[in-house]
Every structure is written in C-alpha cells, then in structure tokens.
Design a protein around this motif. Sequence first.
Motif, PDB file in Angstrom:
ATOM      1  N   GLU A 174       0.839  -1.200   0.000  1.00 29.20           N
ATOM      2  CA  GLU A 174       0.000   0.000   0.000  1.00 29.20           C
ATOM      3  C   GLU A 174       0.877   1.254   0.000  1.00 29.20           C
ATOM      4  OE1 GLU A 174      -3.976   1.392   2.377  1.00 29.20           O
ATOM      5  OE2 GLU A 174      -2.240   0.827   3.588  1.00 29.20           O
ATOM      6  N   LYS A 217       1.231  -0.382  -4.658  1.00 21.79           N
ATOM      7  CA  LYS A 217       1.146  -1.643  -5.393  1.00 21.79           C
ATOM      8  C   LYS A 217       0.216  -2.638  -4.699  1.00 21.79           C
ATOM      9  CE  LYS A 217       5.909  -1.189  -7.074  1.00 21.79           C
ATOM     10  NZ  LYS A 217       7.270  -1.797  -7.083  1.00 21.79           N
ATOM     11  N   ALA A 234      -2.997  -3.480  -5.179  1.00 25.44           N
ATOM     12  CA  ALA A 234      -3.789  -4.352  -6.060  1.00 25.44           C
ATOM     13  C   ALA A 234      -2.937  -5.483  -6.633  1.00 25.44           C
ATOM     14  CB  ALA A 234      -4.408  -3.538  -7.201  1.00 25.44           C
ATOM     15  N   GLN A 235      -1.700  -5.154  -7.011  1.00 21.43           N
ATOM     16  CA  GLN A 235      -0.800  -6.181  -7.558  1.00 21.43           C
ATOM     17  C   GLN A 235      -0.445  -7.216  -6.505  1.00 21.43           C
ATOM     18  OE1 GLN A 235      -0.604  -2.862  -7.928  1.00 21.43           O
ATOM     19  NE2 GLN A 235       0.844  -2.281  -9.551  1.00 21.43           N
ATOM     20  N   ALA A 276      -3.384  -9.509  -5.889  1.00 24.35           N
ATOM     21  CA  ALA A 276      -3.505 -10.434  -7.020  1.00 24.35           C
ATOM     22  C   ALA A 276      -2.467 -11.547  -6.930  1.00 24.35           C
ATOM     23  CB  ALA A 276      -3.357  -9.677  -8.333  1.00 24.35           C
ATOM     24  N   GLN A 317      -9.738  -6.638   2.325  1.00 23.30           N
ATOM     25  CA  GLN A 317      -9.626  -6.490   0.871  1.00 23.30           C
ATOM     26  C   GLN A 317      -9.076  -7.759   0.226  1.00 23.30           C
ATOM     27  OE1 GLN A 317      -8.061  -2.633  -0.650  1.00 23.30           O
ATOM     28  NE2 GLN A 317      -8.070  -1.971   1.490  1.00 23.30           N
ATOM     29  N   ALA A 359     -11.247 -10.221  -2.221  1.00 19.96           N
ATOM     30  CA  ALA A 359     -10.757 -10.557  -3.561  1.00 19.96           C
ATOM     31  C   ALA A 359     -10.703 -12.069  -3.761  1.00 19.96           C
ATOM     32  CB  ALA A 359      -9.378  -9.946  -3.776  1.00 19.96           C
TER      33      ALA A 359
END
Length: 280
Positions: A152, A156, A158-159, A162, A190, A194
Amino acid sequence: MTALPETPLERIRAHLVGLKMSRALETLDACVRRVEDGELSALGFLDELLGEEHVTRESRRIKSSLMTARLTRIKTLDGFDFSFQPSLDKNRILALAELSFIERGEVVHLLGPPGTGKSHLAVALGVEAVKARKSVYFATLAEIIDSLKKAEREGKLAQRIAFITRAALLIIDEVGYLPVQPGGANLFFQLINARYERGAMILTSNRGFSEWGEVFGDVVVAAALLDRLLHHAIVIEIAGNSYRLREHARLVPENLRLPPIAPPEKPKKRRGRPPKNLND
C-alpha cells in the motif's frame, strides 16, 4: 550438423545428454549391465531408465514448488500423532487430503489452543496439494498484513493482492496470535474479499470466531470477514493439549493453561409465527 556416435549405446548416451536427462544418463551403464546379465528385458530397460529420470524430475519439481509456496518447514500427515489428539477425526483429515475441497473452493478452519497441531495439519495439506501439482501460498496473518501494508505504501496493493490470491490454495496461519496493526484489518478484508469464492483457503487460529472482533480490533470488519470465510466453510476444532508441552505440561501454571475454544454459536431458531412486517 554433428555426426552421431556409431554404436547404439553411444547414441543413446548422446540422446540423453541432448534431452538433459541427467539421472537416466547416470543409471544407463548399470541398466545395460542388468540387460546383459538377463535381469532386464528391453521393456524393463526402458522402464527402469525412464522411471529413474521421472522420479528425479518430480522430486526437483516438488522441492521447487514447496519453496515457491513458502513451505520451508515440511510437515506430513504420516508424521502427525493422531493418537495424541483423540478429539480429532483422522478420517476427516484424510478426506481433506484428497483435495476435493480445493476444487470446490472451500475454506478450512483449523481451530484449537497453541500446540495442538493446527499448523502441522495445514502445512501437511499444503504439501499434499503441491504433490498433486496445485499451486500453494503459505504465510502467517502477520506476514500477510505486513506485506499488504508495504504494498500500500508503494502504491502496489492491487498487484500484491492479485499475487497472493492467485494460488489454488491459500494457507493463512496463526490468526489471533499477534495483535493486528492499525489499518491491517481493512487490508486483510480487501484480500479476503478478492479471494471470496475464487479459491480454497486454510486458516489456523487459536481464537474462537466470537473473539475475532477483538483480534482485528474492529467488530464490523470481523463480521464482514466471517461472512465470507464461513460461507462454504469446513470447521475443525481440536480440543486437545499441546503436543509440544506433552512432556512438561505439569510445569505450566494453571493460570497460563488455555481453555478449549468455544464452538461456533448456532443461530437461534425463531418461535411462533413471523411478524407480518418489520414494524410489528
């Protein structure tokens, strides 16, 4: 083009070098001698040669996959002492080792006091998944939150989410052992959001679900986490003593002995007719 050697044995050796079949090359001469001594047929020769190569390559694949999964301290189901934990249904664990829960995308919760074998079982199931060619990612809750906070800060997040959630099996160890840092609960939510209904998970915890508000420092976030983590869930409670302290349990003061985890609360059934509307 380089000319091939003249004799069949030299050509086989050259082919094995070209195909990078190092283990087969190492065992070639021994297999040839066994053929010459009448111990192996032509098919037996091929079976022995290719079998040795396959075992070696599979061993390398498993070792590499375990490192990628972060399963550096290997535990197996064969090494688990089920007799020490009579509350644990061995057949239920062996059924999980068949890995159909991964195909169904279910969440396995292993609950119990410290030392009862939760992490051992989680790692052992992860090892079985690696052997079955399924991708695995293992980390403690503290490690995951540290990783998410760093991502965060670097923009990065989201990466990173993932990356963590792409494995077929995500194992999160030690939920409740250490206090969650400020902001960590939201980041973990989060991640779970996801992952929800996109893949299987195993979570180990020494805290009952009713204590998750305290664990994460936020009752609302804890409720949202449980809403997702208990949907399609398998809950296994281990109400035993610490395996690590089995020889010295008498030395632990009574006030430091942890009580068994309370089972999840069952929703209360309504009695009588439901109201006609919410204002009744």
